[in-house]
Design a protein around this motif. Structure first.
Motif, short mmCIF file in Angstrom:
data_model
loop_
_atom_site.label_atom_id
_atom_site.label_comp_id
_atom_site.label_asym_id
_atom_site.label_seq_id
_atom_site.Cartn_x
_atom_site.Cartn_y
_atom_site.Cartn_z
N GLN A 107 1.20 -1.36 -0.09
CA GLN A 107 -0.05 0.15 -0.22
C GLN A 107 0.93 1.56 0.08
O GLN A 107 0.53 2.25 -0.89
N GLY A 111 1.28 3.11 -3.63
CA GLY A 111 1.13 4.33 -3.97
C GLY A 111 1.46 5.20 -3.52
O GLY A 111 1.64 6.69 -4.26
N GLY A 468 -2.51 5.58 -0.16
CA GLY A 468 -1.85 4.60 0.44
C GLY A 468 -1.44 4.37 2.04
O GLY A 468 -0.93 3.65 2.85
#
Length: 577
Positions: A107, A111, A468
């Motif tokens: 993430q 991200g 994220g």
């Protein structure tokens, strides 16, 4: 005025010329994005939902199937007098936490990279990683040098990185391609595929259980499941895991060929000509716009310096979120996701424990036990999770994100208090009813909205990074739930009562749900507002911040921004039609 270019026909439209008569690059950007925001719902929206949604189907299948698989791993690899076919709590926790640990890395990493190199360049890479790691898990085995737990943990960390990357990318791409009026429903539909993934995991488990029925009937308990029974269970968990790669393979081509989002092209790449072409191409269901390269380079050279939108940089990022009015939004989205996932994953990844407590995890033989666990999981998903997801899809653009999230956290606080403090009073039927209601309000509540809001409320140049960060906060919460809180349920365990502290764990979850009520107050309502308005870039709106528009905005009463079309204020204020 931009130079008009030659070329184009009925099959290959010259999209560049659609905006060539507009000199101001900010006005060209506004008009192009307005076409996406006001576009009627069409097949291009359905395609975006399906391509992103299949990824979440795969993610949910892989995450929640492990709750069924660890029980089978215990039967195969812990077949000794001491363990009697039951996986140790430490091994069970390690396997489940491995995915969440990898997800945090994915993430944050994907991200950030999606904001630096672009959504298109990263989209599909995370799915390749998921497919590879999923197939590797299904083929792994113990060896003298590596235990089965170590091998599976390694592959699940890699798979988790891919799953983590899917969160910001799918959310942002869907958000930036969506029409304003139905943006919440589109993002909710993508996320609702999690419920279908959970359902599919239960169905596959049920199919393989029935398929190996004769072998499983030879053993009455896990401790006696050796020989043909043990061989059958070893094949079963590998099939369940391996099937998770199938939907990913179907979606891979479409992810690798999806166009870059026009908002990224405008605001980060600062390519006005390509961004305008891509908008027209997307609405015409074409892969991407192909403008004249000479005009494109000339446009980037001449128009990019005139754009009002600030350039992305670490200094600008720190300065932006250093302001309380923007920092509190990131705190609200990250905090809400953190508090949610403590309870959501603490409960969902241990469905088998809940089912045993309410009588659905037992049977007179191994076949009946596995059958009941699979059916119980399907019942829980169909009764609570799937309806909750789709009620959110139906109402999120009318009720709004913030009211749904606030209501969800409040009701979950009450439900966990009832389950925890009334654990020994409400009985198995009462516990099952409360659990099903909790699954419903998780999904018609914060589990859906914590995914939707971070994909809307941040500026384009930091939208993926911020999503994220928010999502990673949630997975940190899930790790805490499984490592620090979830393991408390077995404190003082006996053969007759394997989860004596489950009621206290549910009481702890109630506290986290209450904290989520307060973090919800920090997030804005994003219903029926354009992404640019939410980012504070549109003059004449309550959200307007001159710094977000390069400090070049003027009061609405004087006229349009930089002397451009005064209808900008009218456009920015109106609800999508």
């Amino acid at each position: 005025m931009a130079t008009r270019t030659a070329g184009g026909n009925a099959a290959f439209h010259n999209f560049h010329n659609d905006y060539a008569h507009i000199a101001d690059p900010n006005e060209r950007r506004r008009l192009a994005l307005a076409e996406i925001d006001k576009a009627p719902f069409g097949w291009y929206h359905v395609r975006a939902i399906v391509v992103a949604g299949i990824g979440f189907f795969t993610d949910a299948y892989d995450i929640f199937a492990i709750g069924l698989v660890t029980t089978m791993l215990g039967v195969v690899y812990w077949q000794n007098p001491h363990q009697a076919g039951v996986i140790p709590t430490s091994a069970d926790t390690a396997i489940k936490v491995a995915t969440s640990g990898g997800t945090v890395l994915g993430q944050l990493g994907f991200g950030i990279l999606a904001d630096i190199v672009g959504r298109k360049k990263m989209y599909g890479l995370e799915l390749i990683l998921i497919i590879f790691a999923t197939l590797a898990q299904s083929l792994t085995a113990a060896s003298p040098g590596v235990s089965i737990v170590g091998a599976i943990v390694f592959w699940r960390v890699l798979m988790g990185i891919g799953i983590g990357g899917d969160y910001p990318l799918s959310s942002i791409i869907t958000s930036e391609f969506a029409t304003t009026k139905w943006r919440g429903a589109m993002m909710g539909s993508v996320f609702a595929m999690q419920g279908m993934g959970q359902f599919a995991a239960g169905i596959i488990a049920l199919i393989v259980t029935v398929g190996f029925k004769e072998s499983l009937l030879t053993a009455k308990t896990y401790g006696h499941c050796d020989g043909v029974c043990g061989l059958a269970v070893d094949k079963m968990w590998r099939v369940i895991i391996g099937m998770g790669a199938v939907p990913g393979c179907i979606a891979l081509y479409y992810r690798l060929t999806i166009p870059e989002t026009p908002r990224y092209t405008f605001d980060v790449s600062r390519d006005i000509v390509k961004g305008g072409s891509d908008v027209k191409a997307y609405l015409s269901s074409k892969p991407e716009g192909i403008p004249d390269e000479v005009a494109r380079v000339q446009g980037m050279r001449d128009a990019a310096p005139q754009l009002d939108i600030p350039k992305a940089s670490l200094k600008d990022f720190m300065g932006h979120y250093g302001q309380w009015k923007y920092g509190k939004v990131l705190l609200g989205t990250a905090g809400s996701w953190f508090f949610l996932d403590v309870a959501f994953y603490g409960v969902s990844l241990n469905n088998s424990t809940i089912l045993q407590t309410i009588g659905y995890g037992k049977g007179p033989n191994v076949y009946e036990t596995f059958f009941n666990i699979a059916v119980g999981n399907i019942i829980l998903v169909c009764a609570g999770a799937i309806p909750g997801y789709w009620v959110t899809v139906a109402t999120v653009d009318t009720i709004g994100r913030k009211p749904i999230q606030f209501m969800g956290f409040a009701i979950l606080t009450v439900l966990f208090c009832i389950m925890g403090f009334g654990y020994h009073k409400i009985g198995e039927s009462g516990l099952l009813a409360c659990y099903v209601l909790a699954e419903f309000f998780f999904n018609f509540g914060p589990n859906s909205t914590t995914f939707i809001v971070p994909g809307e409320c941040f500026p384009t140049r930091y939208r993926s990074t911020s999503h994220g960060i928010s999502a990673a906060s949630g997975k940190v919460g899930s790790i805490i739930a499984q490592v620090c809180i979830g393991t408390l349920r077995t404190r003082g365990a006996t053969k007759t009562n394997p989860n004596p502290w489950l009621n206290h764990v549910l009481e702890i979850y109630a506290l986290f749900m209450l904290c989520g009520v307060f973090t919800t107050l920090l997030i804005p309502e994003t219903k029926r507002l354009t992404l640019e308005q939410l980012a504070g870039e549109v003059p004449g709106t309550p959200q307007y911040d001159p710094n977000m528009a390069g400090g070049r905005g003027v009061p609405a009463a004087v006229g349009g921004r930089n002397g451009s079309d005064p209808s900008e204020e009218e456009y920015s204020n109106e609800k999508a039609v």
